[in-house]
Design a protein around this motif. Structure first.
Motif, PDB file in Angstrom:
ATOM      1  N   LYS A 170       0.808  -1.223   0.000  1.00 57.19           N
ATOM      2  CA  LYS A 170       0.000   0.000   0.000  1.00 57.19           C
ATOM      3  C   LYS A 170       0.843   1.276   0.000  1.00 57.19           C
ATOM      4  CE  LYS A 170      -3.774  -2.233   2.523  1.00 57.19           C
ATOM      5  NZ  LYS A 170      -4.558  -2.246   3.785  1.00 57.19           N
ATOM      6  N   ASN A 171       2.163   1.141  -0.108  1.00 58.13           N
ATOM      7  CA  ASN A 171       3.048   2.309  -0.043  1.00 58.13           C
ATOM      8  C   ASN A 171       2.825   3.106   1.245  1.00 58.13           C
ATOM      9  OD1 ASN A 171       4.039   1.703  -2.601  1.00 58.13           O
ATOM     10  ND2 ASN A 171       2.404   2.847  -3.584  1.00 58.13           N
ATOM     11  N   HIS A 172       2.676   2.374   2.336  1.00 54.66           N
ATOM     12  CA  HIS A 172       2.397   3.016   3.625  1.00 54.66           C
ATOM     13  C   HIS A 172       3.712   3.486   4.251  1.00 54.66           C
ATOM     14  CE1 HIS A 172       0.243   2.785   7.797  1.00 54.66           C
ATOM     15  NE2 HIS A 172       0.588   4.012   7.447  1.00 54.66           N
ATOM     16  N   PHE A 173       3.845   4.790   4.368  1.00 57.74           N
ATOM     17  CA  PHE A 173       5.070   5.405   4.876  1.00 57.74           C
ATOM     18  C   PHE A 173       4.811   5.939   6.281  1.00 57.74           C
ATOM     19  CE2 PHE A 173       8.483   8.444   5.265  1.00 57.74           C
ATOM     20  CZ  PHE A 173       9.504   7.934   4.475  1.00 57.74           C
ATOM     21  N   GLN A 174       5.637   5.524   7.245  1.00 55.34           N
ATOM     22  CA  GLN A 174       5.432   5.897   8.639  1.00 55.34           C
ATOM     23  C   GLN A 174       6.483   6.903   9.101  1.00 55.34           C
ATOM     24  OE1 GLN A 174       5.386   2.110  10.727  1.00 55.34           O
ATOM     25  NE2 GLN A 174       3.176   1.972  10.536  1.00 55.34           N
ATOM     26  N   ASN A 232      10.689   0.696  13.598  1.00 53.16           N
ATOM     27  CA  ASN A 232       9.930   0.369  12.394  1.00 53.16           C
ATOM     28  C   ASN A 232       9.622   1.594  11.540  1.00 53.16           C
ATOM     29  OD1 ASN A 232       9.784  -2.376  12.985  1.00 53.16           O
ATOM     30  ND2 ASN A 232       7.938  -2.141  14.218  1.00 53.16           N
ATOM     31  N   ALA A 233      10.120   2.753  11.955  1.00 55.24           N
ATOM     32  CA  ALA A 233       9.802   4.001  11.242  1.00 55.24           C
ATOM     33  C   ALA A 233      10.560   4.086   9.932  1.00 55.24           C
ATOM     34  CB  ALA A 233      10.148   5.199  12.121  1.00 55.24           C
ATOM     35  N   ASP A 234       9.891   4.669   8.921  1.00 52.83           N
ATOM     36  CA  ASP A 234      10.573   4.964   7.661  1.00 52.83           C
ATOM     37  C   ASP A 234      11.333   6.287   7.753  1.00 52.83           C
ATOM     38  OD1 ASP A 234       9.496   2.710   6.070  1.00 52.83           O
ATOM     39  OD2 ASP A 234       7.588   3.697   6.462  1.00 52.83           O
ATOM     40  N   LEU A 235      10.801   7.207   8.540  1.00 53.02           N
ATOM     41  CA  LEU A 235      11.448   8.498   8.782  1.00 53.02           C
ATOM     42  C   LEU A 235      11.185   8.866  10.238  1.00 53.02           C
ATOM     43  CD1 LEU A 235      12.870  11.103   7.781  1.00 53.02           C
ATOM     44  CD2 LEU A 235      10.604  11.965   7.147  1.00 53.02           C
ATOM     45  N   MET A 236      12.202   9.331  10.930  1.00 52.49           N
ATOM     46  CA  MET A 236      12.045   9.667  12.336  1.00 52.49           C
ATOM     47  C   MET A 236      12.280  11.149  12.546  1.00 52.49           C
ATOM     48  SD  MET A 236      13.976   8.150  15.700  1.00 52.49           S
ATOM     49  CE  MET A 236      15.445   9.124  15.463  1.00 52.49           C
ATOM     50  N   ALA A 280      20.458   6.410  14.403  1.00 57.71           N
ATOM     51  CA  ALA A 280      21.106   6.774  13.143  1.00 57.71           C
ATOM     52  C   ALA A 280      22.038   5.654  12.688  1.00 57.71           C
ATOM     53  CB  ALA A 280      21.877   8.080  13.309  1.00 57.71           C
ATOM     54  N   GLY A 281      22.666   4.975  13.644  1.00 58.65           N
ATOM     55  CA  GLY A 281      23.546   3.855  13.316  1.00 58.65           C
ATOM     56  C   GLY A 281      22.806   2.675  12.719  1.00 58.65           C
ATOM     57  N   LEU A 282      21.514   2.553  13.010  1.00 59.51           N
ATOM     58  CA  LEU A 282      20.705   1.482  12.421  1.00 59.51           C
ATOM     59  C   LEU A 282      20.345   1.772  10.970  1.00 59.51           C
ATOM     60  CD1 LEU A 282      18.190   0.754  15.349  1.00 59.51           C
ATOM     61  CD2 LEU A 282      20.134  -0.650  14.634  1.00 59.51           C
ATOM     62  N   GLY A 283      20.720   2.952  10.500  1.00 57.32           N
ATOM     63  CA  GLY A 283      20.392   3.321   9.134  1.00 57.32           C
ATOM     64  C   GLY A 283      19.101   4.099   9.031  1.00 57.32           C
ATOM     65  N   LYS A 284      18.594   4.593  10.181  1.00 61.14           N
ATOM     66  CA  LYS A 284      17.350   5.346  10.174  1.00 61.14           C
ATOM     67  C   LYS A 284      17.565   6.748   9.608  1.00 61.14           C
ATOM     68  CE  LYS A 284      14.587   2.313  11.776  1.00 61.14           C
ATOM     69  NZ  LYS A 284      13.521   1.821  10.901  1.00 61.14           N
ATOM     70  N   ARG A 285      16.596   7.207   8.821  1.00 65.65           N
ATOM     71  CA  ARG A 285      16.615   8.578   8.308  1.00 65.65           C
ATOM     72  C   ARG A 285      16.022   9.460   9.388  1.00 65.65           C
ATOM     73  NH1 ARG A 285      17.868  12.702   6.148  1.00 65.65           N
ATOM     74  NH2 ARG A 285      17.849  13.157   3.914  1.00 65.65           N
ATOM     75  N   VAL A 286      16.790  10.437   9.867  1.00 62.91           N
ATOM     76  CA  VAL A 286      16.402  11.215  11.043  1.00 62.91           C
ATOM     77  C   VAL A 286      16.401  12.699  10.719  1.00 62.91           C
ATOM     78  CG1 VAL A 286      16.926  11.735  13.456  1.00 62.91           C
ATOM     79  CG2 VAL A 286      17.436   9.456  12.541  1.00 62.91           C
ATOM     80  N   GLU A 328      13.314  10.789  -1.736  1.00 61.24           N
ATOM     81  CA  GLU A 328      13.848   9.550  -1.134  1.00 61.24           C
ATOM     82  C   GLU A 328      12.778   8.556  -0.707  1.00 61.24           C
ATOM     83  OE1 GLU A 328      16.837  10.381   1.911  1.00 61.24           O
ATOM     84  OE2 GLU A 328      16.881  12.467   1.266  1.00 61.24           O
ATOM     85  N   TRP A 329      11.534   8.811  -1.077  1.00 65.18           N
ATOM     86  CA  TRP A 329      10.443   7.947  -0.611  1.00 65.18           C
ATOM     87  C   TRP A 329      10.731   6.464  -0.857  1.00 65.18           C
ATOM     88  CZ3 TRP A 329       5.009   9.183   0.642  1.00 65.18           C
ATOM     89  CH2 TRP A 329       4.210   8.044   0.739  1.00 65.18           C
ATOM     90  N   GLU A 330      10.947   6.123  -2.097  1.00 68.12           N
ATOM     91  CA  GLU A 330      11.104   4.709  -2.452  1.00 68.12           C
ATOM     92  C   GLU A 330      12.321   4.094  -1.777  1.00 68.12           C
ATOM     93  OE1 GLU A 330       9.974   1.164  -4.650  1.00 68.12           O
ATOM     94  OE2 GLU A 330       8.994   2.929  -3.817  1.00 68.12           O
ATOM     95  N   ASP A 331      13.448   4.801  -1.793  1.00 66.56           N
ATOM     96  CA  ASP A 331      14.663   4.277  -1.167  1.00 66.56           C
ATOM     97  C   ASP A 331      14.468   4.052   0.323  1.00 66.56           C
ATOM     98  OD1 ASP A 331      15.993   4.305  -3.566  1.00 66.56           O
ATOM     99  OD2 ASP A 331      16.909   6.267  -3.248  1.00 66.56           O
ATOM    100  N   LEU A 332      13.833   5.014   0.992  1.00 65.64           N
ATOM    101  CA  LEU A 332      13.610   4.876   2.436  1.00 65.64           C
ATOM    102  C   LEU A 332      12.655   3.732   2.744  1.00 65.64           C
ATOM    103  CD1 LEU A 332      13.315   8.594   3.623  1.00 65.64           C
ATOM    104  CD2 LEU A 332      15.221   7.029   3.975  1.00 65.64           C
ATOM    105  N   LEU A 333      11.607   3.621   1.957  1.00 63.25           N
ATOM    106  CA  LEU A 333      10.627   2.556   2.173  1.00 63.25           C
ATOM    107  C   LEU A 333      11.264   1.184   1.971  1.00 63.25           C
ATOM    108  CD1 LEU A 333       7.638   2.271   2.912  1.00 63.25           C
ATOM    109  CD2 LEU A 333       7.118   2.168   0.478  1.00 63.25           C
ATOM    110  N   ILE A 334      12.051   1.056   0.914  1.00 63.71           N
ATOM    111  CA  ILE A 334      12.728  -0.216   0.638  1.00 63.71           C
ATOM    112  C   ILE A 334      13.736  -0.527   1.739  1.00 63.71           C
ATOM    113  CG2 ILE A 334      14.349  -1.374  -0.926  1.00 63.71           C
ATOM    114  CD1 ILE A 334      11.559  -1.279  -2.050  1.00 63.71           C
ATOM    115  N   HIS A 335      14.540   0.460   2.097  1.00 73.16           N
ATOM    116  CA  HIS A 335      15.577   0.255   3.112  1.00 73.16           C
ATOM    117  C   HIS A 335      14.967  -0.134   4.456  1.00 73.16           C
ATOM    118  CE1 HIS A 335      19.240   0.834   5.440  1.00 73.16           C
ATOM    119  NE2 HIS A 335      18.581   1.662   6.239  1.00 73.16           N
TER     120      HIS A 335
END
Length: 525
Positions: A114-118, A210-214, A234-240, A327-334
Motif C-alpha cells: 500500500k506504499n504506507h510510509f510511517q 519500524n519508522a521509515d522516517l524519524m 542513526a547507526g541502524l540506518g534510520k533517516r532522522v 527519497e520515498w522509495e529508497d527509504l521505504l525499501i531500506h
C-alpha cells in the motif's frame, strides 16, 4: 549499479578480444590448409593457437562465473524475503508465537503493497512531540501538556495533502497523481519514571525501529541520553530529522548558539540540513488595547488579553516534503528490509529456542539410555559397542531437528571426531574421578556404587550431544571435512570446560543415578 556496469563493460571487452583472437585463428587455419603441402609446421602452430583460444575462453568463463553479482534490493526481492519468512514461521510449534510473527509479516507485506510510509515523532516527554504533530496536521489531534507522560500510548494520524509523481513504482492513482499513505505516529517518549514509564519507553523504541522516517524532537541542547539514543538510531540506518523545538523561549542569539551546538555534536551522523528549528506551540503574547492609541504611555488600557501565536513549523514541513519527494522509495525499501531482517532474527531465535528444547529432550533420553545400558552390562567390550551405537543414533536425531540430516556414515565420522577429542582432553579420567568423589558424599548414589561407569557414560554422551548442538547452530551447512573437524574440536573443548564445575557434577550424578536405579529396577521387575 556502478559495480554491475563495471563488470558488464569488462565482459564486453573480453568478448571483443576473444572474437578478434578467434578471427586470427580462423585466418591462420585457412592459411595453413592452403599451404599444407609446403609447411607442416604451420599446422602445428595453428592447432596450438586454437587450443590456446579454447583454453582461454574456458578460463574466462570460469572467472566470470566466480564474480559475485551485486544483489539488487527492490520490491520483488523484499517479497521473496517475506515468503521465506512465512515458510520459516510455519515451522514454529508454539501457536501463539507463530500467530504473532505471522501478523508481523503480514503487516510488513501490507505496508509495502500500500506504499504506507510511517513518520514517527520521538523524544523526551516534555520536548513537545504532540505539539509538533498538531502543528504538522494543522489541528489539535493529541493532548499536550508540560508534564512528562502526557502521551501514554502510541497515536497514529494520517498526514494528508502531499501528492507526488510516481518514481518507479505502481502507486495508488487518483486524478493522475499519486496518493500514498503517510502516517504520523506520536510515541509516549523517553525518560519517564516508574515501571509503566519504562515499559512505554520500550514500546516507543520498538515503534521507532519500524519508522521509515524519524523526527527526533528536543527542546534545547541534547542530553547525554538523548544523544546516545539518537546516535544509536542513526547507526541502524534510520533517516532522522533533528528538530529543535520551543525556540520562542530563547533569545535570537541563544537560539543560534543552540542550533550551532546541535549541528556540531551530530555532524558525524546527521547532515546539517536535517537539523531544523521550530516553535510548534509558541507561548501566547499579552495584548493591550488603549483608548488613546497616540498616547498609550499615559492612557489606561481599556482591555488586555493573551493572544496565541500560529505555529512556526515551515522549516520542518519543507524538510519532510523534500525527503519524501526525493527519497520515498529508497527509504521505504531500506526500512522494510531492516524490518524483515529483524523479523527473520526473531523467527530464527524462536526456532532455535524450540530446537534447543527438543535437543535437550533427546540428549537427556540418550544419556539415560547410555547409563542404563552400561550399568546393566558388565562386559566392557559390549559397553563400548553399545555406547558408540547410542551416540551415533543420538547425533542422527539431533541433525534431523536442525534440518541437517546426516546419513549413517557421516554420523559415524562426527561421532568419531567427538570421541577422539574427548579422549585427548582426558574427559574420561577427569569425569570418572569427579563422579567418584560425588558418590562418596551422596547417600543415594553411594548405595549404587557400581554406577560410576554408567554415570560417566551419560556424562560423555551429554558433552557429545551438547557439542554437536552448538556445532549445528554455529557452523554453515556446507563445510569441508578439515573445517568441520577443527570446529568440532574447538566446541568440544569449550563445552567440556563449561561443564567441569562441582555443582554441575553433583546435580548431574544425583539425577542420573536415581533415574538409572529406577529404570534398572523396572527392567528387573
Amino acid at each position: 549499479m556502478l559495480n554491475y556496469r563495471t563488470v558488464l563493460s569488462h565482459k564486453i571487452l573480453q568478448k571483443k578480444w576473444i572474437l578478434g583472437l578467434g578471427i586470427v585463428s580462423v585466418a591462420a587455419i585457412a592459411n595453413t590448409l592452403f599451404s599444407l603441402e609446403h609447411d607442416w609446421h604451420l599446422l602445428s602452430i595453428s592447432t596450438l593457437m586454437i587450443g590456446g583460444t579454447l583454453l582461454f575462453v574456458n578460463v574466462r568463463k570460469s572467472f566470470a562465473a566466480g564474480i559475485e553479482q551485486p544483489t539488487v534490493i527492490d520490491r520483488s526481492y523484499l517479497f521473496k524475503e517475506l515468503q521465506q519468512a512465512q515458510k520459516a514461521i510455519a515451522k514454529i510449534a508454539d501457536l501463539g508465537k507463530r500467530d504473532t510473527l505471522d501478523a508481523q509479516a503480514q503487516q510488513i507485506t501490507n505496508n509495502l503493497q500500500k506504499n504506507h510510509f510511517q513518520i514517527v515523532v520521538f523524544g523526551t516527554g516534555s520536548a513537545g512531540k504532540t505539539s509538533v504533530i498538531n502543528a504538522l496536521l494543522g489541528r489539535k489531534a493529541g493532548k499536550t501538556g508540560a508534564a512528562i507522560g502526557t502521551t501514554i500510548a502510541r497515536q497514529e494520524y494520517a498526514y494528508q495533502g502531499i501528492d507526488f509523481s510516481p518514481v518507479g513504482i505502481t502507486p495508488i492513482q487518483s486524478e493522475n497523481k499519486v496518493k500514498r499513505q503517510i502516517s504520523l505516529l506520536d510515541t509516549s517518549g523517553t525518560q519517564e519514571m516508574g515501571a509503566m514509564g519504562q515499559q512505554r519507553e520500550i514500546e516507543s523504541l520498538q515503534v521507532v525501529q519500524n519508522a521509515d522516517l524519524m523526527i527526533f524532537v528536543t527542546a534545547g541542547d541534547l542530553t547525554n541520553s538523548e544523544y546516545c539514543e539518537l546516535e544509536r538510531l542513526a547507526g541502524l540506518g534510520k533517516r532522522v530529522i533533528l528538530v529543535f523545538n520551543k525556540t520562542d523561549l530563547y533569545l535570537p542569539s541563544d537560539r543560534e548558539n543552540v542550533l550551532a551546538k546541535l549541528k556540531e555534536r551530530t555532524q558525524h551522523f546527521l547532515a546539517a540540513t536535517d537539523i531544523v528549528a521550530i516553535a510548534a506551540q509558541p507561548s501566547p503574547i499579552k495584548v493591550r488595547q488603549y483608548a488613546n492609541a497616540e498616547d498609550s504611555v499615559h492612557s489606561d488600557a481599556i482591555q488586555e488579553w493573551w493572544e496565541d501565536l500560529p505555529p512556526d513549523v515551515n522549516a520542518l514541513k519543507e524538510r519532510i516534503e523534500t525527503i519524501l519527494s526525493n527519497e520515498w522509495e529508497d527509504l521505504l525499501i531500506h526500512n522494510t528490509h531492516l524490518q524483515i531482517k529483524n523479523l527473520l532474527q526473531e523467527i530464527n531465535g524462536t526456532i532455535n529456542h524450540q530446537r534447543r528444547q527438543d535437543a535437550a529432550t533427546i540428549i537427556n533420553r540418550y544419556q539415560l539410555i547410555a547409563a542404563t545400558t552400561v550399568f546393566a552390562n558388565p562386559i566392557p567390550a559390549i559397553d563400548l559397542l553399545a555406547g558408540a551405537a547410542i551416540n551415533t543414533q543420538m547425533l542422527m536425531d539431533l541433525g534431523k531437528i536442525y534440518d541437517r540430516p546426516l546419513n549413517f556414515k557421516q554420523t559415524q565420522q562426527v561421532a568419531m571426531i567427538i570421541a577422539q577429542q574427548l579422549l585427548q582432553l582426558g574427559c574420561i579420567e577427569i569425569a570418572s574421578s569427579a563422579i567418584a568423589s560425588c558418590f562418596k558424599v551422596n547417600a543415594i548414589t553411594y548405595a549404587i556404587g557400581g554406577s560410576i561407569q554408567a554415570v560417566t557414560a551419560a556424562y560423555l554422551t551429554h558433552i557429545g550431544g551438547t557439542s554437536f548442538v552448538e556445532y549445528l547452530e554455529q557452523q554453515p551447512e556446507t563445510q569441508s571435512a578439515p573445517a568441520m573437524t577443527n570446529a568440532l574440536q574447538q566446541i568440544c573443548q569449550k563445552t567440556f570446560k563449561a561443564l567441569q564445575s562441582d555443582r554441575f557434577f553433583i546435580d548431574f550424578v544425583t539425577s542420573i543415578s536415581s533415574r538409572v536405579a529406577s529404570n534398572y529396577g523396572a527392567l528387573r521387575s
